[in-house]
Scaffold this active site. Structure first.
Site, PDB file in Angstrom:
ATOM      1  N   GLU A 262       0.796  -1.231   0.000  1.00 25.27           N
ATOM      2  CA  GLU A 262       0.000   0.000   0.000  1.00 25.27           C
ATOM      3  C   GLU A 262       0.833   1.287   0.000  1.00 25.27           C
ATOM      4  O   GLU A 262       0.781   2.083   0.942  1.00 25.27           O
ATOM      5  CB  GLU A 262      -0.996  -0.024   1.172  1.00 25.27           C
ATOM      6  CG  GLU A 262      -1.978  -1.181   0.992  1.00 25.27           C
ATOM      7  CD  GLU A 262      -3.027  -1.317   2.089  1.00 25.27           C
ATOM      8  OE1 GLU A 262      -3.054  -0.491   3.014  1.00 25.27           O
ATOM      9  OE2 GLU A 262      -3.820  -2.268   1.997  1.00 25.27           O
ATOM     10  N   GLU A 367      -4.376  -8.852  -1.014  1.00 22.72           N
ATOM     11  CA  GLU A 367      -4.865  -8.655   0.359  1.00 22.72           C
ATOM     12  C   GLU A 367      -6.325  -8.240   0.386  1.00 22.72           C
ATOM     13  O   GLU A 367      -6.754  -7.404  -0.408  1.00 22.72           O
ATOM     14  CB  GLU A 367      -4.034  -7.596   1.099  1.00 22.72           C
ATOM     15  CG  GLU A 367      -4.299  -7.592   2.610  1.00 22.72           C
ATOM     16  CD  GLU A 367      -3.623  -6.434   3.346  1.00 22.72           C
ATOM     17  OE1 GLU A 367      -2.404  -6.263   3.199  1.00 22.72           O
ATOM     18  OE2 GLU A 367      -4.358  -5.702   4.051  1.00 22.72           O
TER      19      GLU A 367
END
Ligand SMILES: *[C@@H]1O[C@H](CO)[C@@H](O)[C@H](O)[C@H]1NC(C)=O
Ligand SMILES: *[C@@H]1O[C@H](CO)[C@@H](O)[C@H](O)[C@H]1NC(C)=O
Ligand SMILES: *[C@@H]1O[C@H](CO)[C@@H](O)[C@H](O)[C@H]1NC(C)=O
Ligand SMILES: *[C@@H]1O[C@H](CO)[C@@H](O)[C@H](O)[C@H]1NC(C)=O
Ligand SMILES: *[C@@H]1O[C@H](CO)[C@@H](O)[C@H](O)[C@H]1NC(C)=O
Ligand SMILES: *[C@@H]1O[C@H](CO)[C@@H](O)[C@H](O)[C@H]1NC(C)=O
Ligand SMILES: *[C@@H]1O[C@H](CO)[C@@H](O)[C@H](O)[C@H]1NC(C)=O
Ligand SMILES: *[C@@H]1O[C@H](CO)[C@@H](O)[C@H](O)[C@H]1NC(C)=O
Ligand SMILES: *[C@@H]1O[C@H](CO)[C@@H](O)[C@H](O)[C@H]1NC(C)=O
Length: 525
Positions: A262, A367
């Site tokens: 991220e 994820e």
């Protein structure tokens, strides 16, 4: 064995035969209070439900696995293939047309993450219960996961902040070493999983942050980029190589990596846990100038699949465009990794667009978890979180994604441990005091795909007509076997007619309210 017929769909449901084998254990249910039926399956040191193996699917036979809000959990049943021409007058609520002649992306696999938090929960169980938990995910009568994600050093699902070299200005990485957490919480369970999958487990690693001293901020927690210093870039690339070498020395060979978990959160200087800022441009320059060459120069890392992004699909296709526009960078990248957070605000067509523009790079979901917003942490037995998993996997696969990775393999009853209390849900919740664990509906939702969408099977087209509450995706295996997953979000039973466009065979099925089905059949010879 029993026949069950229900009006008004007697015509359909008479053909569904329950198949219960004495060889596998059924769900030991525990029901929690709630507006709906909140059911988990309880496992302990002596007992855990297993999934009846598919076995060989005979010609003309249809094998159906069903999970429902009402309490079925990957329940195996069977039915028959019918001849379309004999069913002219039949009107089902939905018609699902599967066309195995249109073959698309191959499947890579399904799995979850070996976080410190998952490892701590595994350690907290006694040996026999821990073995059952690992078998539930990786064993033959379990979900048969074949993918695993491993954080490089610490993340929020750790109990402390650490990297593998916290000695400031150690450009030679003389002080690099794996942490106690790798020894206690990751390596033993990864080795068990490799064993249970008989070597089919493909592992990939992701860092949340470089060691603090390599960043402009001096700390792992919070955003900020790497120091703009070629010594730092070079050392950080070497840090990746050292990680893979260290795991290899423990007998663990990886399949791939993502460059940064991220990266967009790294733009927030006050981010509550470990992160690091990369833009598509800085990730491109780091991969081209440092990481790519370092990986290629080492035998332990040369063949690793490198995935870019590892963030929400809202950043696509731009992120991929920026990185892959440079041929020197594109050479070092194999795929694009996506997380599901924010999907509500970014249409799935962005994935298809990315595939269209960069067909030589694969898309992979790295994820997802429930309970990260709204109600934080676990909701025991919640069916709607299982639906959200199935919904997302179907959408991803239908938009060229090749597999899907869940977040923590297991968490405790609070949804942790997590050092910044960013608690979430997981498909398995461990109860340390009772020395038992609970399989949430999400666990079975994942199994509807992971057990049947085997590595190398190819996605085929599925067209659903007649209801917006039903969605599906399918694959064809080598040899012609088809596997179709259907999600029914309608709150009433829905009759379905499944047409195999390549053979004109038809399958009739009653999809109960709020259910997930995997339907498997062979191409008739
Ligand atoms: C484990 O679960 C089974 C089935 O629910 C139960 O019969 C058994 O007593 C449990 N064992 C322990 C040690 O709790
Ligand atoms: C299906 O029906 C058609 C037309 O009645 C017939 O020609 C064909 O042989 C049948 N196929 C099978 C497999 O029964
Ligand atoms: C780092 O490594 C050096 C040389 O090997 C050693 O002398 C030193 O004690 C180490 N420092 C730490 C904090 O481990
Ligand atoms: C798995 O473990 C068993 C028993 O510990 C061992 O005999 C076997 O060789 C292992 N298999 C693999 C593939 O590591
Ligand atoms: C790093 O420094 C160089 C040289 O000063 C500069 O050209 C470049 O834009 C900087 N990069 C970043 C990401 O700040
Ligand atoms: C982080 O990235 C953003 C773009 O995502 C960039 O504009 C910003 O300057 C970066 N912040 C820091 C602190 O480097
Ligand atoms: C965990 O076990 C304890 C003791 O048996 C029990 O009181 C508690 O409700 C269990 N937790 C869950 C989530 O079922
Ligand atoms: C299915 O069709 C029947 C008969 O037309 C209808 O009564 C029923 O409401 C439909 N069910 C759904 C879920 O659409
Ligand atoms: C819906 O389907 C379930 C499972 O097949 C069955 O038990 C139930 O009776 C059906 N309900 C109605 C209203 O037909």
């Amino acid at each position: 064995m029993g026949l069950h017929c229900t009006l008004p769909f007697f015509f359909l449901s008479c053909f569904l035969v329950n198949f219960s084998s004495s060889e596998v254990s059924p769900c030991a249910p525990k029901i929690y209070e709630g507006a709906f039926k909140n059911l988990v399956c309880v496992c302990n040191s002596t007992y855990c439900d297993e999934i009846e193996p598919l076995g060989t699917v005979q010609n003309g036979v249809v094998v159906v696995y069903r999970s429902t809000l009402d309490g079925d959990r990957l329940k195996r049943m069977s039915s028959k293939l019918r001849n379309r021409s004999k069913l002219r007058d039949f009107e089902a609520n939905v018609t699902i047309t599967v066309d195995a002649r249109n073959q698309m992306q191959p499947i890579i696999g399904f799995g979850g993450a070996f976080t410190d938090a998952a490892g701590e929960n595994l350690v907290a169980l006694n040996d026999a219960a821990r073995k059952k938990l690992l078998e539930a995910y990786f064993g033959r009568n379990g979900l048969e996961y074949n993918m695993g994600r491993v954080p490089i050093a610490s993340c929020d699902f750790s109990v402390r902040e650490y990297s593998y070299d916290d000695v400031s200005e150690d450009f030679g990485l003389k002080n690099f070493s794996l942490a106690q957490e790798d020894m206690d919480y990751k390596i033993p369970f990864i080795i068990s999983a490799i064993n249970l999958t008989q070597g089919n487990l493909q592992l990939f690693a992701s860092p949340w942050s470089a060691p603090g001293w390599m960043k402009t901020t001096g700390k792992m927690r919070g955003g900020g980029p790497l120091r703009n210093d070629s010594r730092v870039y070079k050392t950080y690339a070497d840090y990746f190589v050292k990680f893979f070498e260290a795991y290899r020395s423990k007998g663990i060979q990886y399949w791939g990596l993502t460059i940064q978990n991220e990266p967009s959160t790294g733009a927030d200087m006050d981010w509550r846990w470990q992160t690091m800022n990369f833009t598509a441009e800085t990730m491109r320059d780091f991969l081209r100038g440092y990481l790519g060459p370092a990986l290629k120069a080492n035998e332990a890392t040369r063949d690793l699949k490198v995935m870019v992004l590892d963030d929400g699909r809202g950043l696509l296709p731009g992120w991929a465009d920026t990185m892959f526009a440079d041929p020197e960078t594109a050479k070092y990248a194999d795929g694009v990794a996506v997380h599901w957070y924010g999907n509500l605000y970014s249409p799935a067509i962005l994935l298809s667009k990315t595939n269209e523009k960069h067909p030589d790079k694969f898309l992979f979901a790295t994820e997802a978890c429930a309970g990260y917003a709204g109600h934080h942490g676990p909701i025991m037995g919640d069916w709607f979180r299982a639906e959200s998993y199935a919904d997302d996997i179907i959408t991803d696969l239908n938009n060229w994604v090749r597999g899907w990775t869940d977040w923590n393999l297991c968490l405790d009853e609070t949804g942790g441990p997590n050092w910044v209390f960013n608690v979430v849900d997981a498909p398995i919740i461990v109860n340390r005091t009772a020395q038992e664990f609970y399989k949430q509906p999400m666990f079975y939702a994942l199994g509807h795909f992971s057990k049947f969408f085997t590595r190398g099977s190819k996605r085929i087209t599925v067209k659903v007509e007649g209801s917006l509450a039903v969605s599906g995706t399918a694959v064809v295996l080598d040899g012609g076997q088809r596997a179709l997953v259907l999600l029914n979000k309608a709150s009433s039973n829905t009759s379905a007619s499944i047409v195999d466009a390549a053979t004109n065979d038809v399958i009739q099925l009653e999809l109960p309210a709020r259910s997930i089905h995997t339907v498997v059949w062979n191409k008739k010879k």
